[in-house]
Design a protein around this motif. Structure first.
Motif, mmCIF file in Angstrom:
data_model
loop_
_atom_site.group_PDB
_atom_site.id
_atom_site.type_symbol
_atom_site.label_atom_id
_atom_site.label_comp_id
_atom_site.label_asym_id
_atom_site.label_seq_id
_atom_site.Cartn_x
_atom_site.Cartn_y
_atom_site.Cartn_z
ATOM 1 N N GLU A 208 0.825 -1.201 0.000
ATOM 2 C CA GLU A 208 0.000 0.000 0.000
ATOM 3 C C GLU A 208 0.862 1.255 0.000
ATOM 4 N N ASN A 210 0.767 5.375 0.786
ATOM 5 C CA ASN A 210 -0.007 6.348 1.578
ATOM 6 C C ASN A 210 -0.369 7.593 0.780
ATOM 7 N N THR A 229 -2.839 10.826 4.883
ATOM 8 C CA THR A 229 -2.146 9.582 4.525
ATOM 9 C C THR A 229 -2.953 8.336 4.867
ATOM 10 N N ASN A 230 -4.125 8.519 5.477
ATOM 11 C CA ASN A 230 -4.967 7.351 5.740
ATOM 12 C C ASN A 230 -5.577 6.779 4.459
ATOM 13 N N ARG A 232 -5.175 5.209 1.042
ATOM 14 C CA ARG A 232 -4.059 4.431 0.508
ATOM 15 C C ARG A 232 -4.460 3.722 -0.779
ATOM 16 N N ASN A 301 -7.059 3.571 5.965
ATOM 17 C CA ASN A 301 -6.517 3.081 7.228
ATOM 18 C C ASN A 301 -7.563 3.251 8.331
#
Length: 528
Positions: A208, A210, A229-230, A232, A301
């Motif tokens: 993955e 980010n 950045t959650n 992905r 995420n």
């Protein structure tokens, strides 16, 4: 060709990935011909066959029947072997609700086909149909004349006839791709069917990245606008065309959940989050498009990680092989044990046909009594039988006659005689599994111990087993008298005992196939 010039009507080739799709088109076998497929042109290999004149295929049971008046123009082919999922094109004719082609299972029962419903003869050229899940053969029917005869082709390629294309080259290409995609999507839609069971394979390892999103139109990688950045995105994952996958993904509103790509990196399919909030999908079954070679999966995420698993289609619901998923425990000696005398046992043949799971508890040289000195006699190995067994059979064992052991009487208890050990084995099974469905099988004849020798040890041993079963209400298969094996016949022994060194004791693959039919009849008496 100049822009805006009208080209001649032409064929646009569509590579359908038949080798991938053919096994998954069964759902369309008995339905009306899809308009896209009916407009397609097929290429294929003509299948040779013989036929019988003055015949038609009955509309009720698919039986081949003669016409009420002699007319040799009406013809029906002899059965043609087919395999489930193969794709065929039929050139046929007929009417009056008769089958123009009919698929049959291994018992010659009709399981699909196409009937002409009108009271007049109609002709069909290259009518495409997949082979149903349980079909083993197909017959075609037609009315022969100077300009027409019946034909069956195994399809190798489909081409789609376009209308005249006008406009710019880009518009022509777009129309062509739209037509091709329509046919491809129809074929792909037949691959995953709710009427089938699927097994989910091992999850693909995913890397993955980010802060990445999927463009919903092009499938291009874009950065998350706020730098979160959650969100992905996976690296490209290799896929096969026309293959079902189980996908788990999550995406930001307005962006892609997953996207398939062709060999040039162009998006050829996928799914987007068209809502107003983040959305996830979990274990969704998706069929990869015809031209797909890779996929990217989006995730969030804390909500859903990227996941993709290939799927394998199992059995058609309602058409599972008989006893599929049930457990059959086979307790026995060297005729049950996996050894060099055969590569395929009686239970293997039945398992292939019915889907039953087998547990092999065969041990060479053992018997009801023999090898009790090392705790390997049948009654000592009952503890190896799984308690969830649906059916248990005990097969053998002439080994009990190979040493100085007393047969005893059928009422014996304890383990001092062979009959006592037989009863002890039965008692131990009922103690371990009170509702056990138990069947007992006598030994097959050996060289020098044929049933014609009514006073030999094997005859008396088998008679004792049969009598004990009668007294204890246990279904018994008397293979000593009814096996169809003839080890005393040298020619037969060479054919059905070929791996036994001339001993005439252990049947090979052909010998086991012969007795398998009798074993199945015993199981019919034991389980539904």
């Amino acid at each position: 060709m100049r822009l805006n010039e009208k080209p001649e009507s032409r064929m646009v080739a569509v590579e359908t990935g038949l080798e991938k799709a053919k096994a998954d088109l069964i759902a369309a076998a008995t339905g009306e011909q899809n308009t896209l497929l009916s407009a397609a042109v097929v290429e294929g290999e003509a299948v040779e066959f013989t036929y019988t004149a003055n015949r038609c295929i009955n509309e009720k049971a698919g039986e081949v029947v003669p016409l009420s008046s002699e007319n040799t123009a009406f013809r029906v082919s002899e059965p043609i072997p087919v395999s489930p999922g193969e794709l065929y094109a039929f050139t046929v004719s007929g009417g009056w609700s008769k089958y123009l082609y009919a698929f049959y299972d291994e018992n010659d029962k009709v399981v699909g086909g196409f009937q002409q419903k009108t009271d007049m003869i109609r002709t069909y050229y290259d009518r495409i149909s997949p082979v149903p899940a349980t079909a083993a053969t197909v017959r075609i029917a037609w009315v022969e004349n100077n300009h027409f005869t019946g034909v069956i082709k195994k399809v190798t390629r489909i081409s789609y006839p376009s209308a005249e294309l006008v406009g710019t080259a880009a518009e022509q290409a777009a129309e062509r791709d739209s037509r091709i995609s329509g046919l491809e999507n129809y074929l792909a839609s037949k691959i995953v069917d709710e009427n089938y069971e699927y097994a989910i394979g091992e999850a693909v390892k995913v890397t993955e990245n980010n802060g990445m999103l999927l463009n919903p139109t092009t499938g291009a990688i874009v950065k998350e606008p706020t730098g979160n950045t959650n969100y992905r995105l996976s690296e490209p994952i290799t896929v096969e065309p026309y293959t079902p996958y189980c996908i788990s993904a999550a995406g930001k509103a307005g962006y892609g959940l997953y996207a398939f790509y062709d060999v040039n990196g162009n998006r050829v399919g996928g799914e987007n989050n068209t809502g107003n909030t983040d959305r996830k999908i979990e274990n969704k079954v998706v069929t990869s498009p015809a031209r797909a070679v890779s996929i990217r999966v989006a995730c969030i995420n804390g909500m859903q990680s990227c996941g993709i698993q290939p799927m394998t289609r199992g059995y058609f619901i309602g058409m599972k092989p008989k006893w599929y998923g049930r457990t059959w425990v086979c307790l026995g000696d060297s005729l049950t044990e996996s050894n060099s005398r055969t590569t395929k046992h009686y239970f293997d043949y039945i398992a292939e046909k019915t889907g039953i799971k087998t547990v092999n508890l065969g041990v060479s040289g053992t018997g009801y009594m023999r090898r009790k000195d090392i705790n390997r006699a049948f009654y000592q190995r009952v503890s190896d039988i799984p308690e969830d067994a649906d059916v248990i059979t005990i097969f053998g064992s002439g080994n009990d006659l190979s040493s100085d052991q007393t047969l005893g009487t059928v009422t014996d208890t304890g383990t001092d005689t062979i009959c006592g050990c037989i009863n002890a084995t039965i008692d131990a099974i009922y103690e371990r599994i009170p509702l056990a469905r138990l069947g007992i099988v006598t030994p097959t004849p050996w060289v020098g111990s044929m049933p014609s020798k009514t006073t030999c040890g094997m005859a008396k041993y088998s008679e004792a087993i049969v009598e004990i079963c009668k007294r204890r209400s246990i279904p018994c298969l008397d293979l000593y008298h009814e096996s169809n094996l003839r080890p005393d016949d040298e020619n037969f022994r060479k054919l059905a005992f070929s791996k036994d060194g001339g001993n005439g004791v252990h049947p090979d693959e052909k010998g086991h196939e012969i007795i398998a039919a009798s074993f199945q009849s015993l199981l019919e008496r034991l389980i539904l």
